[in-house]
Design a protein around this motif. Structure first.
Motif, PDB file in Angstrom:
ATOM      1  N   ALA A   1      62.288  13.026   1.045  1.00 60.87           N
ATOM      2  CA  ALA A   1      63.697  12.645   0.434  1.00 60.87           C
ATOM      3  C   ALA A   1      64.645  13.643   1.584  1.00 60.87           C
ATOM      4  CB  ALA A   1      63.903  13.509  -0.862  1.00 60.87           C
ATOM      5  N   SER A   2      65.949  12.664   1.644  1.00 60.50           N
ATOM      6  CA  SER A   2      66.986  13.070   2.487  1.00 60.50           C
ATOM      7  C   SER A   2      68.271  13.029   2.038  1.00 60.50           C
ATOM      8  CB  SER A   2      66.840  12.855   3.888  1.00 60.50           C
ATOM      9  OG  SER A   2      66.920  11.271   4.035  1.00 60.50           O
ATOM     10  N   GLY A   3      69.305  13.879   2.177  1.00 59.92           N
ATOM     11  CA  GLY A   3      70.659  13.677   1.732  1.00 59.92           C
ATOM     12  C   GLY A   3      71.102  13.810   0.478  1.00 59.92           C
ATOM     13  N   PHE A   4      70.230  14.559  -0.346  1.00 57.29           N
ATOM     14  CA  PHE A   4      70.555  15.113  -1.661  1.00 57.29           C
ATOM     15  C   PHE A   4      69.645  15.995  -2.096  1.00 57.29           C
ATOM     16  CE2 PHE A   4      66.902  13.435  -4.290  1.00 57.29           C
ATOM     17  CZ  PHE A   4      66.365  12.414  -3.307  1.00 57.29           C
ATOM     18  N   ALA A   5      70.213  16.845  -3.215  1.00 60.20           N
ATOM     19  CA  ALA A   5      69.631  17.936  -3.565  1.00 60.20           C
ATOM     20  C   ALA A   5      68.354  17.665  -4.280  1.00 60.20           C
ATOM     21  CB  ALA A   5      70.398  18.644  -4.567  1.00 60.20           C
ATOM     22  N   PHE A   6      67.101  17.394  -3.583  1.00 66.15           N
ATOM     23  CA  PHE A   6      65.859  17.026  -3.922  1.00 66.15           C
ATOM     24  C   PHE A   6      65.550  17.873  -5.124  1.00 66.15           C
ATOM     25  CE2 PHE A   6      61.844  15.056  -3.775  1.00 66.15           C
ATOM     26  CZ  PHE A   6      60.836  16.306  -3.991  1.00 66.15           C
ATOM     27  N   ALA A   7      65.577  19.180  -4.990  1.00 69.81           N
ATOM     28  CA  ALA A   7      64.973  20.215  -6.177  1.00 69.81           C
ATOM     29  C   ALA A   7      65.513  19.840  -7.488  1.00 69.81           C
ATOM     30  CB  ALA A   7      65.263  21.446  -5.650  1.00 69.81           C
ATOM     31  N   SER A   8      66.790  19.068  -7.516  1.00 73.62           N
ATOM     32  CA  SER A   8      67.364  19.120  -8.951  1.00 73.62           C
ATOM     33  C   SER A   8      66.780  17.826  -9.427  1.00 73.62           C
ATOM     34  CB  SER A   8      68.945  19.184  -8.694  1.00 73.62           C
ATOM     35  OG  SER A   8      69.492  20.135  -8.074  1.00 73.62           O
ATOM     36  N   TYR A   9      66.270  16.980  -9.050  1.00 75.24           N
ATOM     37  CA  TYR A   9      65.987  15.723  -9.765  1.00 75.24           C
ATOM     38  C   TYR A   9      64.494  15.496 -10.070  1.00 75.24           C
ATOM     39  CZ  TYR A   9      70.443  14.302  -8.045  1.00 75.24           C
ATOM     40  OH  TYR A   9      71.865  13.956  -7.867  1.00 75.24           O
ATOM     41  N   ARG A  10      64.334  14.909 -11.132  1.00 77.33           N
ATOM     42  CA  ARG A  10      62.868  14.428 -11.500  1.00 77.33           C
ATOM     43  C   ARG A  10      62.658  13.380 -10.702  1.00 77.33           C
ATOM     44  NH1 ARG A  10      61.543  10.098 -15.101  1.00 77.33           N
ATOM     45  NH2 ARG A  10      59.533  10.119 -16.145  1.00 77.33           N
ATOM     46  N   MET A  11      61.443  13.136 -10.119  1.00 75.35           N
ATOM     47  CA  MET A  11      60.974  12.291  -9.146  1.00 75.35           C
ATOM     48  C   MET A  11      59.787  11.584  -9.816  1.00 75.35           C
ATOM     49  SD  MET A  11      63.148  12.553  -6.697  1.00 75.35           S
ATOM     50  CE  MET A  11      62.105  11.474  -5.586  1.00 75.35           C
TER      51      MET A  11
ATOM     52  N   LYS B   1      60.169  21.425   1.261  1.00 78.48           N
ATOM     53  CA  LYS B   1      59.963  20.387   2.385  1.00 78.48           C
ATOM     54  C   LYS B   1      60.674  18.934   1.737  1.00 78.48           C
ATOM     55  CE  LYS B   1      56.005  22.102   4.577  1.00 78.48           C
ATOM     56  NZ  LYS B   1      54.598  21.745   4.887  1.00 78.48           N
ATOM     57  N   ASN B   2      61.441  18.882   0.624  1.00 78.53           N
ATOM     58  CA  ASN B   2      61.756  17.494   0.010  1.00 78.53           C
ATOM     59  C   ASN B   2      61.025  16.477  -0.026  1.00 78.53           C
ATOM     60  OD1 ASN B   2      64.369  19.059  -0.171  1.00 78.53           O
ATOM     61  ND2 ASN B   2      65.359  17.914   1.683  1.00 78.53           N
ATOM     62  N   THR B   3      59.872  16.906  -0.472  1.00 76.65           N
ATOM     63  CA  THR B   3      58.613  15.835  -0.436  1.00 76.65           C
ATOM     64  C   THR B   3      58.062  15.685  -1.880  1.00 76.65           C
ATOM     65  OG1 THR B   3      58.224  16.042   1.822  1.00 76.65           O
ATOM     66  CG2 THR B   3      56.550  15.128   0.361  1.00 76.65           C
ATOM     67  N   VAL B   4      57.919  14.583  -2.202  1.00 77.14           N
ATOM     68  CA  VAL B   4      56.872  14.298  -3.499  1.00 77.14           C
ATOM     69  C   VAL B   4      55.705  13.754  -3.040  1.00 77.14           C
ATOM     70  CG1 VAL B   4      58.152  12.395  -4.127  1.00 77.14           C
ATOM     71  CG2 VAL B   4      56.688  13.530  -5.906  1.00 77.14           C
ATOM     72  N   LEU B   5      54.507  14.137  -3.441  1.00 78.54           N
ATOM     73  CA  LEU B   5      53.174  13.678  -3.088  1.00 78.54           C
ATOM     74  C   LEU B   5      52.699  13.030  -4.543  1.00 78.54           C
ATOM     75  CD1 LEU B   5      52.171  16.770  -1.160  1.00 78.54           C
ATOM     76  CD2 LEU B   5      52.769  14.684  -0.336  1.00 78.54           C
ATOM     77  N   LEU B   6      51.608  12.056  -4.087  1.00 72.40           N
ATOM     78  CA  LEU B   6      50.845  11.513  -4.919  1.00 72.40           C
ATOM     79  C   LEU B   6      49.519  11.364  -4.435  1.00 72.40           C
ATOM     80  CD1 LEU B   6      50.736  10.212  -7.918  1.00 72.40           C
ATOM     81  CD2 LEU B   6      50.708   8.009  -6.686  1.00 72.40           C
ATOM     82  N   GLN B   7      48.333  12.137  -4.948  1.00 67.09           N
ATOM     83  CA  GLN B   7      47.223  12.309  -4.539  1.00 67.09           C
ATOM     84  C   GLN B   7      46.149  11.594  -5.516  1.00 67.09           C
ATOM     85  OE1 GLN B   7      45.636  14.222  -1.800  1.00 67.09           O
ATOM     86  NE2 GLN B   7      43.805  12.596  -2.450  1.00 67.09           N
TER      87      GLN B   7
END
Length: 113
Positions: free
Chosen positions: A23-33, A74-80
């Protein structure tokens, strides 16, 4: 403001893949993904989601096989994805859940039998 998904590919049944969404350009940590998928001949469906606090939820068909996680640094969400099945084939999208939804571009997962 964008989501960039990667990590798709082709695997045999029983194999594993890890999808990543940067993710980029927004407050990633504040959002449900969330991760969605569109499988051939089916409607797009919610596969997994994770709250800003790290609570995860899954569609029944992937419980015990898929794990969603996030790295707020790292503003990243993963799916294993493990123990993949042919019915997991589809285009996977990451999404920011908000009043104005934000979608990534999709990454193709193909599972052969």
């Amino acid at each position: 403001v964008q989501l960039q998904a990667s990590g798709g590919g082709s695997v045999q049944a029983g194999g594993s893949l890890r999808l990543s969404c940067k993710a980029s350009g927004f407050a990633f940590a504040s959002y449900r993904m969330a991760w969605y998928r569109r499988s051939p001949g089916k409607e797009r469906e919610l596969v997994a989601s994770i709250t800003s606090g790290g609570s995860a939820d899954y569609v029944d068909s992937v419980k015990g096989r898929f794990t969603i996680s996030r790295d707020n640094g790292k503003n990243t969400v993963l799916l294993q994805m493990t123990s993949l099945k042919p019915e997991d084939t589809g285009v996977y999208f990451c999404k920011r859940d908000s009043n104005v939804a934000l979608w990534g571009q999709g990454t193709l997962v193909t599972v052969s039998s």
